[in-house]
Design a protein around this motif. Structure first.
Motif, PDB file in Angstrom:
ATOM      1  N   PHE A 136       1.195  -1.116  -0.025  1.00  0.00           N
ATOM      2  CA  PHE A 136      -0.176  -0.037  -0.257  1.00  0.00           C
ATOM      3  C   PHE A 136       0.984   1.158   0.267  1.00  0.00           C
ATOM      4  CE2 PHE A 136      -3.034  -2.494   2.199  1.00  0.00           C
ATOM      5  CZ  PHE A 136      -3.407  -2.702   1.491  1.00  0.00           C
ATOM      6  N   ASN A 137       0.719   2.644  -1.200  1.00  0.00           N
ATOM      7  CA  ASN A 137       1.672   2.963  -0.503  1.00  0.00           C
ATOM      8  C   ASN A 137       0.905   4.389   0.050  1.00  0.00           C
ATOM      9  OD1 ASN A 137      -0.994   2.558  -3.640  1.00  0.00           O
ATOM     10  ND2 ASN A 137      -0.524   5.256  -3.359  1.00  0.00           N
ATOM     11  N   LYS A 138       1.478   5.161   0.355  1.00  0.00           N
ATOM     12  CA  LYS A 138       1.428   5.892   1.222  1.00  0.00           C
ATOM     13  C   LYS A 138       0.230   7.344   0.723  1.00  0.00           C
ATOM     14  CE  LYS A 138       2.990  10.616   4.083  1.00  0.00           C
ATOM     15  NZ  LYS A 138       1.651  10.936   3.878  1.00  0.00           N
ATOM     16  N   GLU A 139       0.121   7.322  -0.551  1.00  0.00           N
ATOM     17  CA  GLU A 139      -1.180   8.121  -0.860  1.00  0.00           C
ATOM     18  C   GLU A 139      -2.865   7.127   0.039  1.00  0.00           C
ATOM     19  OE1 GLU A 139       1.529  10.106  -2.302  1.00  0.00           O
ATOM     20  OE2 GLU A 139       1.547   7.777  -2.521  1.00  0.00           O
ATOM     21  N   LEU A 140      -3.103   6.111  -0.717  1.00  0.00           N
ATOM     22  CA  LEU A 140      -3.401   4.861  -0.341  1.00  0.00           C
ATOM     23  C   LEU A 140      -4.024   4.984   1.132  1.00  0.00           C
ATOM     24  CD1 LEU A 140      -5.670   3.095  -1.537  1.00  0.00           C
ATOM     25  CD2 LEU A 140      -3.830   1.162  -1.215  1.00  0.00           C
ATOM     26  N   CYS A 141      -2.983   4.490   2.326  1.00  0.00           N
ATOM     27  CA  CYS A 141      -3.271   4.837   3.352  1.00  0.00           C
ATOM     28  C   CYS A 141      -3.268   5.848   4.111  1.00  0.00           C
ATOM     29  CB  CYS A 141      -1.561   4.536   4.224  1.00  0.00           C
ATOM     30  SG  CYS A 141      -1.004   2.527   3.200  1.00  0.00           S
ATOM     31  N   ASP A 142      -2.920   7.214   3.492  1.00  0.00           N
ATOM     32  CA  ASP A 142      -4.017   8.210   3.568  1.00  0.00           C
ATOM     33  C   ASP A 142      -5.167   8.416   3.150  1.00  0.00           C
ATOM     34  OD1 ASP A 142      -1.669   9.474   4.795  1.00  0.00           O
ATOM     35  OD2 ASP A 142      -1.020  10.447   3.324  1.00  0.00           O
ATOM     36  N   LYS A 143      -5.950   7.766   2.746  1.00  0.00           N
ATOM     37  CA  LYS A 143      -6.735   7.385   1.940  1.00  0.00           C
ATOM     38  C   LYS A 143      -7.844   7.124   2.582  1.00  0.00           C
ATOM     39  CE  LYS A 143      -9.754   6.477  -1.840  1.00  0.00           C
ATOM     40  NZ  LYS A 143     -10.487   5.703  -2.996  1.00  0.00           N
ATOM     41  N   PHE A 144      -7.499   4.937   3.321  1.00  0.00           N
ATOM     42  CA  PHE A 144      -7.828   4.536   4.380  1.00  0.00           C
ATOM     43  C   PHE A 144      -7.949   4.702   5.519  1.00  0.00           C
ATOM     44  CE2 PHE A 144      -8.628   2.615   0.182  1.00  0.00           C
ATOM     45  CZ  PHE A 144     -10.126   1.586   0.349  1.00  0.00           C
ATOM     46  N   GLY A 145      -7.440   6.285   6.293  1.00  0.00           N
ATOM     47  CA  GLY A 145      -6.918   5.921   8.161  1.00  0.00           C
ATOM     48  C   GLY A 145      -6.157   5.218   8.029  1.00  0.00           C
ATOM     49  N   VAL A 146      -5.242   4.771   7.602  1.00  0.00           N
ATOM     50  CA  VAL A 146      -4.065   3.888   7.986  1.00  0.00           C
ATOM     51  C   VAL A 146      -2.774   4.030   8.157  1.00  0.00           C
ATOM     52  CG1 VAL A 146      -5.413   1.742   7.713  1.00  0.00           C
ATOM     53  CG2 VAL A 146      -4.119   1.843   6.062  1.00  0.00           C
ATOM     54  N   ASP A 147      -1.746   3.839   9.232  1.00  0.00           N
ATOM     55  CA  ASP A 147      -0.145   3.984   8.906  1.00  0.00           C
ATOM     56  C   ASP A 147       0.613   3.384   8.085  1.00  0.00           C
ATOM     57  OD1 ASP A 147      -1.199   6.409  11.089  1.00  0.00           O
ATOM     58  OD2 ASP A 147      -0.606   5.047  12.461  1.00  0.00           O
ATOM     59  N   PRO A 148       1.109   4.118   6.756  1.00  0.00           N
ATOM     60  CA  PRO A 148       1.890   3.573   5.632  1.00  0.00           C
ATOM     61  C   PRO A 148       3.733   2.567   6.816  1.00  0.00           C
ATOM     62  CG  PRO A 148       2.528   5.779   5.984  1.00  0.00           C
ATOM     63  CD  PRO A 148       1.539   6.072   6.720  1.00  0.00           C
ATOM     64  N   VAL A 149       3.014   1.401   6.079  1.00  0.00           N
ATOM     65  CA  VAL A 149       4.148   0.566   6.850  1.00  0.00           C
ATOM     66  C   VAL A 149       5.602   0.791   5.957  1.00  0.00           C
ATOM     67  CG1 VAL A 149       4.951  -1.863   7.112  1.00  0.00           C
ATOM     68  CG2 VAL A 149       2.592  -1.431   6.612  1.00  0.00           C
ATOM     69  N   ASP A 150       6.533   1.009   7.332  1.00  0.00           N
ATOM     70  CA  ASP A 150       7.606   1.357   7.119  1.00  0.00           C
ATOM     71  C   ASP A 150       8.711   0.128   7.342  1.00  0.00           C
ATOM     72  OD1 ASP A 150       7.616   4.171   6.340  1.00  0.00           O
ATOM     73  OD2 ASP A 150       7.385   4.643   8.576  1.00  0.00           O
ATOM     74  N   PHE A 151       9.686   0.034   6.103  1.00  0.00           N
ATOM     75  CA  PHE A 151      10.636  -0.897   6.778  1.00  0.00           C
ATOM     76  C   PHE A 151      12.077  -0.672   6.746  1.00  0.00           C
ATOM     77  CE2 PHE A 151      12.590  -5.360   4.530  1.00  0.00           C
ATOM     78  CZ  PHE A 151      13.025  -5.589   5.609  1.00  0.00           C
TER      79      PHE A 151
END
Length: 210
Positions: A136-151
Motif C-alpha cells: 500500500f502506497n502512502k497516498e492510499l494509506c492516507d485515504k483509508f486512515g491507516v499509517d503507512p508501513v515502514d521497513f
C-alpha cells in the motif's frame, strides 16, 4: 546464496531495473539500501488490484517496472529484484489475506474479500529473515486512515491489522511459504482454486483490467 541470484523474473541486470538501483549501490549500509528500495517500491508504484495477467512475461520485474502501478505480487517481485540487484538476499513470499478495505468493485469481481495469493517479501539481514509488505502506497494509506508501513530490515513490516479507528483492516489467513523464483504455475493454480468463475471467464484473454 541462491536468494541473491538473477532469474528470468528477478532480472535486476535489465536497464529498466538498473536505472532505479544503480544510484543506491554507493549507500553506506545494507540497512539503508533496504530502506530506500522498500520506499521506492511502496510509493513509486501505486497499488492497483484491478488488473490481472495470466501471461508469464508480466511476472517479470523489468516488465512491471515499466508500469506506474501494480498489485501486491507485482510490487513484491519488483522489490525482490531490486534488493538482489544491490546485493541483499531476498525471496518472494505468498499468503492468503482478508482485505477489509476491499471496495465493492473488487468483491463483486472476485466474489470474496479474501485475496489469494497475496505477495510479500522476505529479506535477509543481520542473520535473520524478515517479512515486508510494500503493497500500500502512502497516498492510499492516507485515504483509508491507516499509517503507512515502514521497513528498514530491523523488524517485520506486514500489512496493517487495524485502521486508525481500531477496526480490523487486514488479516493473514494462510501462509503459502517462500519461493526462490516466481512460482508462475502455483500462482495461477491458487487463483483458479479461489476464484474459479473469474479464472474461467478471463484466462483466455491473457490480461484483464476491471
Amino acid at each position: 546464496m541462491k536468494y541473491i541470484e538473477r532469474t528470468d523474473s528477478f532480472d535486476f541486470d535489465h536497464a529498466q531495473i538498473r536505472k532505479f538501483i544503480d544510484p543506491l549501490k554507493d549507500l553506506d549500509t545494507d540497512q539503508e539500501k533496504i530502506r530506500q528500495v522498500y520506499l521506492m517500491v511502496r510509493d513509486g508504484w501505486r497499488y492497483n488490484p484491478y488488473h490481472i495477467s495470466f501471461q508469464r512475461e508480466d511476472f517479470r520485474a523489468s516488465t512491471i517496472a515499466e508500469r506506474q502501478d501494480g498489485h501486491c505480487i507485482d510490487k513484491a517481485i519488483l522489490m525482490v529484484a531490486m534488493l538482489r540487484g544491490v546485493g541483499i538476499p531476498s525471496r518472494l513470499h505468498l499468503a492468503k489475506v482478508t482485505n477489509h478495505m476491499a471496495v465493492d468493485r473488487l468483491i463483486e469481481k472476485l466474489g470474496s474479500d479474501e485475496l489469494a495469493p497475496h505477495g510479500m517479501v522476505d529479506v535477509y539481514h543481520k542473520g535473520a529473515w524478515l517479512k515486508a509488505s510494500p503493497t500500500f502506497n502512502k497516498e492510499l494509506c492516507d485515504k483509508f486512515g491507516v499509517d503507512p508501513v515502514d521497513f528498514d530490515g530491523s523488524a517485520d513490516a506486514l500489512l496493517q491489522p487495524y485502521d486508525a479507528r481500531g477496526e480490523v483492516f487486514m488479516e493473514y489467513l494462510e501462509d503459502y511459504g517462500h519461493f526462490e523464483d516466481v512460482p508462475y504455475e502455483f500462482i495461477l493454480n491458487t487463483f483458479k482454486e479461489n476464484y474459479p468463475e473469474m479464472y474461467a471467464a478471463y484466462k483466455d484473454q491473457g490480461r484483464v483490467r476491471f
